[in-house]
Design a protein around this motif. Structure first.
Motif, PDB file in Angstrom:
ATOM      1  N   ASN A  18       8.932   4.414 -11.226  1.00  0.00           N
ATOM      2  CA  ASN A  18       7.253   5.053 -11.638  1.00  0.00           C
ATOM      3  C   ASN A  18       5.945   4.944 -12.745  1.00  0.00           C
ATOM      4  OD1 ASN A  18       7.859   3.817  -8.282  1.00  0.00           O
ATOM      5  ND2 ASN A  18       7.041   5.889  -8.038  1.00  0.00           N
ATOM      6  N   THR A 147      -0.815   1.589  -7.337  1.00  0.00           N
ATOM      7  CA  THR A 147      -1.903   2.464  -6.959  1.00  0.00           C
ATOM      8  C   THR A 147      -0.338   2.215  -5.655  1.00  0.00           C
ATOM      9  OG1 THR A 147      -3.916   1.735  -7.104  1.00  0.00           O
ATOM     10  CG2 THR A 147      -3.500   2.264  -4.644  1.00  0.00           C
ATOM     11  N   LYS A 148       0.368   1.351  -4.774  1.00  0.00           N
ATOM     12  CA  LYS A 148       1.019   1.069  -3.803  1.00  0.00           C
ATOM     13  C   LYS A 148       2.464   1.804  -4.534  1.00  0.00           C
ATOM     14  CE  LYS A 148      -0.112  -1.329  -0.432  1.00  0.00           C
ATOM     15  NZ  LYS A 148      -0.219  -0.389   1.440  1.00  0.00           N
ATOM     16  N   SER A 150       2.559   4.216  -6.412  1.00  0.00           N
ATOM     17  CA  SER A 150       2.485   5.876  -6.688  1.00  0.00           C
ATOM     18  C   SER A 150       2.087   6.663  -5.970  1.00  0.00           C
ATOM     19  CB  SER A 150       2.240   5.622  -8.411  1.00  0.00           C
ATOM     20  OG  SER A 150       0.407   5.562  -8.120  1.00  0.00           O
ATOM     21  N   ASP A 151       1.805   5.701  -4.686  1.00  0.00           N
ATOM     22  CA  ASP A 151       0.858   6.059  -3.649  1.00  0.00           C
ATOM     23  C   ASP A 151      -0.335   7.237  -4.516  1.00  0.00           C
ATOM     24  OD1 ASP A 151       2.748   6.114  -1.611  1.00  0.00           O
ATOM     25  OD2 ASP A 151       3.403   7.983  -2.194  1.00  0.00           O
ATOM     26  N   THR A 153      -1.897   7.512  -7.153  1.00  0.00           N
ATOM     27  CA  THR A 153      -1.723   8.907  -7.873  1.00  0.00           C
ATOM     28  C   THR A 153      -1.563   8.514  -9.546  1.00  0.00           C
ATOM     29  OG1 THR A 153       0.678   9.138  -8.134  1.00  0.00           O
ATOM     30  CG2 THR A 153      -0.244  10.111  -6.827  1.00  0.00           C
TER      31      THR A 153
END
Length: 248
Positions: A18, A147-148, A150-151, A153
């Motif tokens: 990621n 965004t998806k 890395s949740d 972050t």
């Protein structure tokens, strides 16, 4: 976990994979953002600045800036919406579940390729609308994807949050623990390195994008388009690793 460029959008995810996907996308965002500015004098990823500019020019009567700012905001939101729609559509289908990241990246790659190949804009152009709309859409698409991945972050199209995190970790690093029995304050060096690398790659992409545009025009976007295709296409051509549960 080992990785290759063509594995970055694949089904096997890890923090390292990621992170390296984010590195490539930060460089890409830097290129796109600088091309937009050098071509038409408008940053297409800077939603904070665009929102502030719309508010200021609404009061000052700068209606052209208000209009193009609203266009950028709208297309950025539409790009993020498209990313979410594609991601969740693919996630709920066995055939596409393992290819959900690659599907969004393929969309971005094709759009950047079309912008670079078909857009006829020179420095100082009086027709900024098509480029602002297209780049704003692509920026929203990419930012929603990372965004998806890395949740929420990591971001790649703007650096305010990353610079803030760098400052936080530096502050923790220089803090001296003087109270006995208290938990020590320690900087997260991995997080510090990651954000510093992302900012550096965004900056490098900006420099290369500006130089490339001045030398070759919008066709310079074919370079990040090729990188995105290299990342997106292999997972789309491979067979799904394992059947995924279908969520309705």
């Amino acid at each position: 976990m080992a990785w290759r460029v063509w594995q970055l959008a694949g089904p096997a995810r890890s923090p390292r994979v990621n992170r390296h996907l984010a590195y490539h996308l930060a460089w890409t965002a830097g290129v796109l953002n600088s091309v937009g500015f050098v071509a038409v004098g408008f940053y297409t990823s800077h939603m904070t600045g665009i929102t502030a500019s719309v508010a200021d020019h609404l009061v000052l009567g700068g209606w052209a800036v208000v209009a193009i700012g609203l266009l950028a905001l709208t297309t950025f939101v539409l790009g993020a919406m498209t990313s979410a729609l594609q991601f969740h559509w693919a996630r709920r289908r066995e055939r596409w579940h393992d290819r959900r990241f690659a599907l969004v990246l393929l969309t971005e790659a094709v759009l950047v390729l079309l912008i670079g190949a078909l857009t006829d804009l020179g420095p100082g152009t009086e027709r900024p609308w098509p480029l602002v709309a297209a780049l704003g859409y692509v920026m929203g698409l990419q930012n929603a994807l990372i965004t998806k991945v890395s949740d929420a972050t990591i971001r790649t199209t703007h650096v305010t949050g990353m610079v803030t995190d760098i400052g936080i970790e530096l502050g923790k690093g220089v803090y001296r623990n003087r109270l006995d029995g208290s938990s020590p304050v320690r900087a997260d060096l991995d997080r510090l390195r990651m954000h510093a690398t992302l900012v550096g790659l965004f900056f490098l992409g900006g420099v290369m994008g500006a130089l490339g545009y001045l030398a070759a025009g919008v066709v310079v976007l074919l370079v990040p388009a090729a990188l995105l295709l290299t990342i997106a296409v292999p997972p789309l051509l491979s067979a799904p690793a394992t059947p995924a549960p279908v969520r309705r």
